[in-house]
Design a protein around this motif. Sequence first.
Motif: not given
Length: 723
Positions: A1-4, A39-40, A358-359, A371-376
């Motif tokens: 299940m998703k948290y990330g 992309m995961s 995370g990342i 621009t920054w974003a989570a990569a999780v």
Amino acid sequence: MKYGGGGYVTGLVFHPTTANLLYARTDVGGAYRWNQATMSWIPVTDGFSAAESFQHGVESIALDPNNDQLVYMVTGMYNSADATARLYSSSNRGNSWTSVSLPFSAGGNNNGRGIGERLTLDPNLPSTLFYGSRTAGLWKSTDSGRNWSQASSLSSVKMSSDQISAVGGHAMGVELAVYDTGTKGTGTATPTLYVAIAPDYVNVAGLTSNLYKSANGGASWAAVSTPVSGYHIPHMVRAADGMFYVLFTKGAGPGDSGPARLYKFDGSTWTLLASNSSAGYGGLSVYGTGSTTRIALGVSGTWGNYSGQQIVQLSDDGGKTWREIEATMPGETASGWVDDVEIDPSNRDHVLHVHGGGIVETRNASSATPTWAAAVDGLEETCTLALNTPPAGAPYLLLNSSGDVGTWIHTDLSKKPTLSPYKSWGSGNSADTDWSDSKYIAAVGVVNGTGKAGGTGYWSGDGGQTWATFATLPAGGLDNTSGSTNIAVTARNKAVWAPADSVPSYTTDNGATWTATNLPALTAISGSPRSYRMVADRKNPNKVYAYDSGGAWWSNSPGKVYVSTDGGHTFTLSQGSVSANLRANPFWATSMAVNPYVEGDLWLVDGNAAYHSVDSGASWTKLNNFASIWGGRPTSQYPDVQGASVVSLGKAKAGAPYSAAIYVIGAINNVWGVYRSDDGGTTWARFNDDAHQFAGPGVMAADQNTYGRIYLGGSCRGVLYSN
């Protein structure tokens, strides 16, 4: 299940020439490989068995620049004077692994776990590997890691238990090894390499510097004079032109607060490029050469996102000038534990860094406003402490109590949960539902960072849409907050709370007041927290069951079950549980569950075996299927693999002879797995396979809506579920 994300990613390792081939290591949740097509992240350690749970802490990863299929990693959760680490190798990018035991320990979840990489292989002769251990100096293998010998020419010292304790239990040792070469695949060993030595090992080994150089493949070593002494060297990076970039930071991290320095080193001369007296330097990466070298510098120990803040500093002129590329920029920022930063070797505008959750990444680093974003996506590292499911038809699917991210209510398994009582950083220990009114939920946990007095409890009367804290806490509820703390709901506004190492208490007025039960007080055993497992009978909530597992296998205190018939106010010892001679085991290795469809139908696993009661716990029948795997140890000690550690009951198979599907995590015929029975425990079938072992999940809940659906957690891989 998703948290990330959800946990500390300690390092990122790119393959130097194959685009988009990237690995992530975590402190407690195994390792991952990036999948560019989706992309995961893909977990590459889910095949680790319960016996390999200690190896879920990954301390270092190394890749062969000549063969992009080959990957090595060194694992081991905590350092010690014993030989507990392993080297895993894969010839198919982590799809399968073989392992060898190493003659030292690792510390994937110790302080300084963002340092490295400790493992390196010779790009010109990749069968040669070096490893910088925490407690036993530098080690070398010349046969692709199958056999190892200590580089005694540097030091033959192996730290004792007392020496490790003297540095707070977190030895740093030899922090990294770096080859001085720009070539690969020549078949001739690279003669020159450097190793960085932490202050603790410099001291115990009687060394004279934090940096040593060998010009003959490690046969002999010479101290290198450094501009800073007594600091850690968390990262040392060689650029393609042969220039080295070296970080010095005062503490080991995570998130060292400095002071810190960044130097350029050409083999003889040191040039200061950056310094910080109020923060540390954790991550470092370079791209290109000469005067246009791009340098990404991770600034650690700073928290927040504001003008003037430093998180990631970038230079495009070899360190002459710097600009901040993350603080106040668009998207998701992550300050604090910036202990590894990487510039993608195939895309200089792609910059990533790790953090405690995370990342994060930017793919337009050259922009004036990256621009920054989570990569999780796909990376799940929450450490689940308890799971619970409501009755069929409830407005939610699962109660999820996790370390560091709190209690969450899941309503959609494909989306991140949004319902939670937590307004600050905290951990959820337990949650339960009123089965006659599933919109009532009670949850207990701890507000992190508050010291010992951080216990808290919450309730919701509308299925988790809104929450309120309990007006008061029971005795022990504020101070005794370990993961063994748990709560059982008997009806709306009524619950029994068992704080760790305390006497459980009950409330009949939604936490306005609490009254102690008559259960005997439990105390921790040799530092192992202890508590009663509290379970309310779903068909008759006046019945509440309390299971004392004995606290620890060496306690000589067999497990016991107590039964209440007045809603958990008073309890009576089950003499049948005494006669059953339940094995003494710690709280986390044991479990008790009720059949939600039949009054008085109980299941219990004591760590070694499974038991069944059909008379509300008065008598118990031991099942002969489950048994621990001892690995050569005497049965008076602790097994390699628990025979039966978690039990849960869910919706029955259509037409099955028993009213619920029973799931047990344990071992049958020396094969560990998740087992299911549809006939009341007469026969069992393994539910998982060897590719899905998750290092031995520690918690489980079965769904009441869907047959065959279970939720697993506890191996710090988030929450996993089956269809």
